[in-house]
Motif scaffolding. Structure first.
Motif, PDB file in Angstrom:
ATOM      1  N   GLU A 265     -13.378  84.583 -14.117  1.00  0.00           N
ATOM      2  CA  GLU A 265     -13.947  83.745 -15.184  1.00  0.00           C
ATOM      3  C   GLU A 265     -12.870  82.898 -15.858  1.00  0.00           C
ATOM      4  OE1 GLU A 265     -16.594  84.274 -19.305  1.00  0.00           O
ATOM      5  OE2 GLU A 265     -16.056  86.016 -18.046  1.00  0.00           O
ATOM      6  N   ARG A 266     -11.670  83.454 -16.019  1.00  0.00           N
ATOM      7  CA  ARG A 266     -10.597  82.715 -16.680  1.00  0.00           C
ATOM      8  C   ARG A 266      -9.953  81.688 -15.744  1.00  0.00           C
ATOM      9  NH1 ARG A 266      -6.930  87.131 -19.693  1.00  0.00           N
ATOM     10  NH2 ARG A 266      -5.958  85.204 -20.477  1.00  0.00           N
ATOM     11  N   LEU A 267      -9.986  81.953 -14.443  1.00  0.00           N
ATOM     12  CA  LEU A 267      -9.379  81.021 -13.491  1.00  0.00           C
ATOM     13  C   LEU A 267     -10.349  79.934 -13.042  1.00  0.00           C
ATOM     14  CD1 LEU A 267      -7.369  83.506 -11.229  1.00  0.00           C
ATOM     15  CD2 LEU A 267      -6.456  81.966 -12.965  1.00  0.00           C
ATOM     16  N   ASP A 268     -11.639  80.192 -13.114  1.00  0.00           N
ATOM     17  CA  ASP A 268     -12.638  79.219 -12.661  1.00  0.00           C
ATOM     18  C   ASP A 268     -12.905  78.218 -13.777  1.00  0.00           C
ATOM     19  OD1 ASP A 268     -14.510  77.939 -11.119  1.00  0.00           O
ATOM     20  OD2 ASP A 268     -16.132  79.331 -11.624  1.00  0.00           O
ATOM     21  N   GLN A 269     -11.941  77.339 -14.003  1.00  0.00           N
ATOM     22  CA  GLN A 269     -12.046  76.339 -15.046  1.00  0.00           C
ATOM     23  C   GLN A 269     -11.945  74.948 -14.422  1.00  0.00           C
ATOM     24  OE1 GLN A 269     -12.718  77.072 -18.177  1.00  0.00           O
ATOM     25  NE2 GLN A 269     -12.609  79.305 -17.792  1.00  0.00           N
ATOM     26  N   PRO A 270     -12.566  73.936 -15.046  1.00  0.00           N
ATOM     27  CA  PRO A 270     -12.463  72.568 -14.502  1.00  0.00           C
ATOM     28  C   PRO A 270     -11.029  72.054 -14.603  1.00  0.00           C
ATOM     29  CG  PRO A 270     -13.544  72.558 -16.634  1.00  0.00           C
ATOM     30  CD  PRO A 270     -13.426  73.998 -16.241  1.00  0.00           C
ATOM     31  N   THR A 271     -10.636  71.248 -13.598  1.00  0.00           N
ATOM     32  CA  THR A 271      -9.273  70.725 -13.547  1.00  0.00           C
ATOM     33  C   THR A 271      -9.072  69.548 -14.487  1.00  0.00           C
ATOM     34  OG1 THR A 271      -9.899  69.323 -11.685  1.00  0.00           O
ATOM     35  CG2 THR A 271      -8.969  71.480 -11.178  1.00  0.00           C
ATOM     36  N   SER A 272     -10.117  68.850 -14.841  1.00  0.00           N
ATOM     37  CA  SER A 272     -10.012  67.708 -15.756  1.00  0.00           C
ATOM     38  C   SER A 272     -11.356  67.517 -16.451  1.00  0.00           C
ATOM     39  CB  SER A 272      -9.602  66.438 -14.999  1.00  0.00           C
ATOM     40  OG  SER A 272     -10.591  66.095 -14.051  1.00  0.00           O
ATOM     41  N   GLN A 273     -11.364  66.667 -17.445  1.00  0.00           N
ATOM     42  CA  GLN A 273     -12.597  66.396 -18.168  1.00  0.00           C
ATOM     43  C   GLN A 273     -13.600  65.644 -17.314  1.00  0.00           C
ATOM     44  OE1 GLN A 273     -13.261  67.670 -21.094  1.00  0.00           O
ATOM     45  NE2 GLN A 273     -11.214  68.569 -21.267  1.00  0.00           N
ATOM     46  N   SER A 274     -13.122  64.785 -16.409  1.00  0.00           N
ATOM     47  CA  SER A 274     -14.003  63.993 -15.560  1.00  0.00           C
ATOM     48  C   SER A 274     -13.943  64.536 -14.151  1.00  0.00           C
ATOM     49  CB  SER A 274     -13.572  62.519 -15.562  1.00  0.00           C
ATOM     50  OG  SER A 274     -14.364  61.778 -14.661  1.00  0.00           O
ATOM     51  N   ALA A 275     -15.105  64.775 -13.552  1.00  0.00           N
ATOM     52  CA  ALA A 275     -15.125  65.305 -12.190  1.00  0.00           C
ATOM     53  C   ALA A 275     -14.777  64.253 -11.163  1.00  0.00           C
ATOM     54  CB  ALA A 275     -16.503  65.884 -11.878  1.00  0.00           C
ATOM     55  N   ALA A 276     -14.950  62.959 -11.521  1.00  0.00           N
ATOM     56  CA  ALA A 276     -14.659  61.892 -10.569  1.00  0.00           C
ATOM     57  C   ALA A 276     -13.186  61.530 -10.648  1.00  0.00           C
ATOM     58  CB  ALA A 276     -15.521  60.675 -10.863  1.00  0.00           C
ATOM     59  N   GLY A 277     -12.580  61.164  -9.485  1.00  0.00           N
ATOM     60  CA  GLY A 277     -11.209  60.700  -9.444  1.00  0.00           C
ATOM     61  C   GLY A 277     -10.169  61.790  -9.525  1.00  0.00           C
ATOM     62  N   ASN A 278     -10.512  63.037  -9.203  1.00  0.00           N
ATOM     63  CA  ASN A 278      -9.528  64.106  -9.209  1.00  0.00           C
ATOM     64  C   ASN A 278      -8.514  63.899  -8.086  1.00  0.00           C
ATOM     65  OD1 ASN A 278     -10.738  65.350 -11.365  1.00  0.00           O
ATOM     66  ND2 ASN A 278     -12.002  66.684 -10.088  1.00  0.00           N
ATOM     67  N   ILE A 279      -7.259  64.244  -8.349  1.00  0.00           N
ATOM     68  CA  ILE A 279      -6.182  64.132  -7.366  1.00  0.00           C
ATOM     69  C   ILE A 279      -5.678  65.533  -7.056  1.00  0.00           C
ATOM     70  CG2 ILE A 279      -3.915  63.155  -6.863  1.00  0.00           C
ATOM     71  CD1 ILE A 279      -4.493  60.945  -8.817  1.00  0.00           C
ATOM     72  N   TYR A 280      -5.614  65.859  -5.770  1.00  0.00           N
ATOM     73  CA  TYR A 280      -5.184  67.178  -5.327  1.00  0.00           C
ATOM     74  C   TYR A 280      -4.016  67.028  -4.352  1.00  0.00           C
ATOM     75  CZ  TYR A 280      -9.757  68.519  -7.159  1.00  0.00           C
ATOM     76  OH  TYR A 280     -10.841  68.706  -7.957  1.00  0.00           O
ATOM     77  N   VAL A 281      -3.116  67.984  -4.420  1.00  0.00           N
ATOM     78  CA  VAL A 281      -1.976  68.041  -3.503  1.00  0.00           C
ATOM     79  C   VAL A 281      -2.124  69.297  -2.659  1.00  0.00           C
ATOM     80  CG1 VAL A 281       0.527  68.158  -3.285  1.00  0.00           C
ATOM     81  CG2 VAL A 281      -0.502  66.804  -5.106  1.00  0.00           C
ATOM     82  N   VAL A 282      -2.186  69.109  -1.349  1.00  0.00           N
ATOM     83  CA  VAL A 282      -2.349  70.222  -0.410  1.00  0.00           C
ATOM     84  C   VAL A 282      -1.089  70.289   0.448  1.00  0.00           C
ATOM     85  CG1 VAL A 282      -3.743  71.220   1.414  1.00  0.00           C
ATOM     86  CG2 VAL A 282      -4.839  69.888  -0.390  1.00  0.00           C
ATOM     87  N   TYR A 283      -0.358  71.395   0.348  1.00  0.00           N
ATOM     88  CA  TYR A 283       0.848  71.592   1.144  1.00  0.00           C
ATOM     89  C   TYR A 283       0.468  72.236   2.483  1.00  0.00           C
ATOM     90  CZ  TYR A 283       3.451  70.592  -3.103  1.00  0.00           C
ATOM     91  OH  TYR A 283       3.950  69.992  -4.210  1.00  0.00           O
ATOM     92  N   LEU A 284       0.891  71.612   3.548  1.00  0.00           N
ATOM     93  CA  LEU A 284       0.555  72.093   4.891  1.00  0.00           C
ATOM     94  C   LEU A 284       1.596  73.096   5.373  1.00  0.00           C
ATOM     95  CD1 LEU A 284      -0.524  68.711   6.536  1.00  0.00           C
ATOM     96  CD2 LEU A 284      -1.932  70.385   5.331  1.00  0.00           C
ATOM     97  N   LYS A 285       1.143  74.019   6.191  1.00  0.00           N
ATOM     98  CA  LYS A 285       2.030  75.053   6.729  1.00  0.00           C
ATOM     99  C   LYS A 285       2.488  74.745   8.147  1.00  0.00           C
ATOM    100  CE  LYS A 285      -0.330  78.609   4.009  1.00  0.00           C
ATOM    101  NZ  LYS A 285      -1.126  79.865   4.074  1.00  0.00           N
TER     102      LYS A 285
END
Length: 699
Positions: A265-285
């Motif tokens: 419950e504490r970790l499942d939080q929105p990353t920003s106020q707006s759901a549109a335009g989120n930027i994510y960084v995915v590190y490949l293995k």
């Protein structure tokens, strides 16, 4: 009141038995209540009395010494008297062990080594007799029960664990085993909760599940099971279900389940106020970020029907990087500069950190992340062994006789010449006779037998016989080896970079009279070249695109005015080979014969005498060339390390065997040897709070 005389009689009879008059005991009827009154009686004598009362065969160990007091205020049954006898022995440090109907009085410390009763299942009726009981556990780990039960067992008795079937083997008094059985039944219960489904609103299940598991294990991990024992205890398990973006939880107990719920419950939080335009960084293995970005953009373009990210005509930076990588396969190509980040579109690649930068709404990012997790897998490798075996055999034989002589009269000045002059196998007799003295012409190889005559003070060669037989054998084995990723081309070149003159020009400057020569040179690799691109199928077979070439410069053309001549054998093919199998790619089987003969017509055909008028040469050449290939699939790091260490040890043994013979005159007695292979390092501990696979960044 009528019972008292009978009790008195038995008490007297018991005392008489201690005095050595057991005959009086026969007056007692079997099963009749008795009163015991032993004061400082020898243990052995009391045991004989109990044997007579109960009808058991009781023997006393010679190590059992001492006296005992055994009294009853009222009549008791023989079985109760026997139990009181066992209890008194127990207080004195002795006990009774039953074995095959014989009851043995032994020290308590040795009772566990004697043959006693062995029971399984529920504990039988209690008592002061030593018994071995086997408790099979259904839920709790046997090793976890030992620290709890050990203090409740007498020091002279034992408790052991059988890891195979998760059971306890306890040797103790029967009444204490009853108490231990009740304790084990209360502790051996299932504490695992039912399966719980926790839906997520903002976070990704595949990202959150490993983090929650690390936090739970770090906070409530228990001791590891003993070696050889299966861990039957329930552990908290958190599994990600990507399709519905939920967590499937099975906790060891309700308290642990509540802890998982609060963490999620504490970790499942929105990353920003707006759901549109989120930027994510995915590190490949494992995957290449530049290539994977192109694939993902193509997938998005196919779904949306547009060019994802606005990449339209022209070569993109990703294509330029791919072209640079393919160009780097050449042996003489320079090292390319580091790839630059790709620009444009929802998905960008950062080659410096081998990561993807994704700009997408939450649902679309989840779809992309599922695809990335499937593609970012460790790729298998293929170790390709190529064997080039060549066996050559050359044989040559030559025989020839030449002679020259003058005929006629010297006075008449008429002189004729008669003889033979052949060129097979070497120089003819005339050129050898006229130019040998100047050194411009030398005799041919082999045995040469000649006769010279003196004419006017000058020696002239008049007869020459030549014999030659030559044998040449060659055995060449080349084994170029390659290790490459699945679906990645690899190339190895072993040889020389030879210059070939492609053109020349001379400029005559008439004004100054200087000459400026100019030549163009092209360098080519000459030697062994192996280029392979493997593809591993699901059933274990390997498809190989192969190009193999063996080339060399012909020795006779090194100083040729027309340029160098190269001998080349090449194979280009596609084959399908099983993992670890050997396949023949191709080869050359050549058998060549040649024969030359020069003779004087008629005279050269005369048997035996005709050899004086002919010269003959014969040769035969055999060439056997075969090319073999053996691919080995290397799927994990352990196989790669094992293969590398095997080849490392092979080269090290070769170097150790090639050490020079010790010499004091020439004090260089050591050749370089590879150092011993390093010991394998243990995997480093993972910090539960170390970086997550994907980190959202606010726009």
């Amino acid at each position: 009141m009528k019972l008292k005389p009978r009790l008195a009689i038995f008490s007297i009879a018991a005392c008489a038995a201690l005095a050595g008059a057991p005959g009086l005991l026969h007056a007692q009827k079997p099963g009749e209540p008795i009163t015991l009154n032993f004061a400082n009686a020898e243990i052995e004598a009391v045991a004989r009395t109990m044997a007579a009362i109960t009808g058991r065969s009781i023997v006393v160990d010679p190590r059992v010494k001492g006296t005992m007091n055994l009294n009853t205020d009222k009549p008791v049954t023989p079985s109760a008297a026997y139990n009181q006898f066992l209890a008194t022995l127990r207080l004195s440090g002795y006990t009774v062990v039953e074995a095959g109907g014989l009851y043995k009085v032994v020290p308590e410390a040795d009772a566990k080594l004697q043959g006693g009763a062995v029971q399984t299942g529920s504990v039988a009726s209690g008592g002061s007799q030593i018994v071995t009981q086997i408790f099979r556990l259904n839920y709790e780990t046997a090793n976890n029960m030992v620290p709890i039960l050990r203090p409740l067992i007498s020091p002279n008795n034992t408790i052991n664990v059988n890891p195979g079937n998760n059971s306890l083997v306890i040797t103790d008094y029967a009444d204490n085993l009853q108490r231990l059985g009740r304790i084990i039944s209360a502790l051996d219960v299932s504490n695992a909760t039912d399966v719980e489904i926790l839906p997520l609103k903002h976070a990704l299940a595949s990202d959150l599940a490993p983090l929650v598991m690390r936090l739970i294990e770090a906070g409530g991990a228990t001791g590891a099971p003993a070696a050889g024992q299966a861990d039957t205890s329930y552990k908290t398990t958190v599994v990600a279900e990507p399709r519905s973006n939920t967590l499937v939880v099975r906790a060891a107990n309700p308290a642990r389940l509540n802890l998982v719920r609060s963490l999620v419950e504490r970790l499942d939080q929105p990353t920003s106020q707006s759901a549109a335009g989120n930027i994510y960084v995915v590190y490949l293995k494992n995957a290449d970020a530049a290539k994977l970005a192109v694939t993902l953009r193509a997938a998005l373009s196919a779904n949306t029907g547009s060019t994802a990210g606005g990449v339209t005509g022209g070569a993109s930076p990703i294509t330029q990087v791919a072209n640079a990588n393919s160009a780097a396969n050449a042996a003489t190509a320079p090292i390319q500069a580091s790839a630059q980040p790709s620009t444009g579109g929802q998905i960008q690649a950062d080659p410096a950190t081998n990561s993807l930068i994704i700009t997408a709404p939450e649902p679309q990012y989840r779809q992309l992340r599922a695809v990335i997790d499937r593609l970012d897998q460790r790729r298998a490798q293929v170790y390709v062994e190529s064997l080039i075996a060549e066996v050559n055999a050359d044989k040559a034989a030559e025989f020839g006789i030449q002679w020259q002589g003058a005929v006629g009269k010297n006075g008449d000045k008429n002189i004729g010449v008669l003889g033979t002059n052949f060129s097979i196998g070497g120089q003819n007799i005339i050129s050898l006779a006229t130019q040998a003295a100047s050194g411009t012409v030398l005799p041919s190889t082999g045995a040469n037998f000649g006769i010279a005559r003196n004419t006017n003070g000058v020696y002239v060669l008049g007869f020459l016989a030549r014999f030659l037989e030559a044998n040449g054998d060659g055995n060449i084995l080349s084994t170029p080896n390659l290790l490459t990723l699945d679906n990645e081309e690899a190339k190895i070149v072993i040889g020389q970079n030879v210059p070939f003159v492609t053109g020349q020009y001379t400029n005559n400057n008439s004004s100054s009279g200087s000459v400026n020569p100019f030549q163009t040179v092209e360098r080519k690799d000459v030697g062994i070249t192996l280029r392979v691109k493997p593809q591993i199928s699901e059933n274990g077979t390997v498809r190989l695109q192969i190009f193999q070439e063996v080339s060399s410069v012909q020795a006779s053309s090194i100083n040729s005015a027309t340029g160098l001549i190269t001998n080349k054998r090449s194979i280009e093919s596609n084959v399908l080979v099983d993992d670890g199998a050997i396949v023949v790619l191709g080869g050359l089987l050549q058998d060549e014969y040649s024969g030359n003969q020069e003779k004087v017509p008629g005279l050269g055909d005369v048997p035996l005498f005709g050899n004086l008028f002919k010269s003959e040469a014969r040769s035969r050449k055999k060439t056997n060339l075969m090319v073999f290939l053996r691919p080995v699939v290397v799927r994990d790091s352990q196989q790669t390390e094992s293969l590398s260490l095997d080849r490392y040890d092979l080269m090290r043994l070769k170097q150790e065997a090639a050490q020079p013979v010790p010499s004091k005159v020439v004090p260089v007695n050591e050749a370089p040897v590879l150092p011993p292979p390093p010991a394998r390092k243990a995997p480093a501990a993972v910090d539960p709070l170390a970086g997550t696979p994907a980190r959202p960044v606010a726009p």
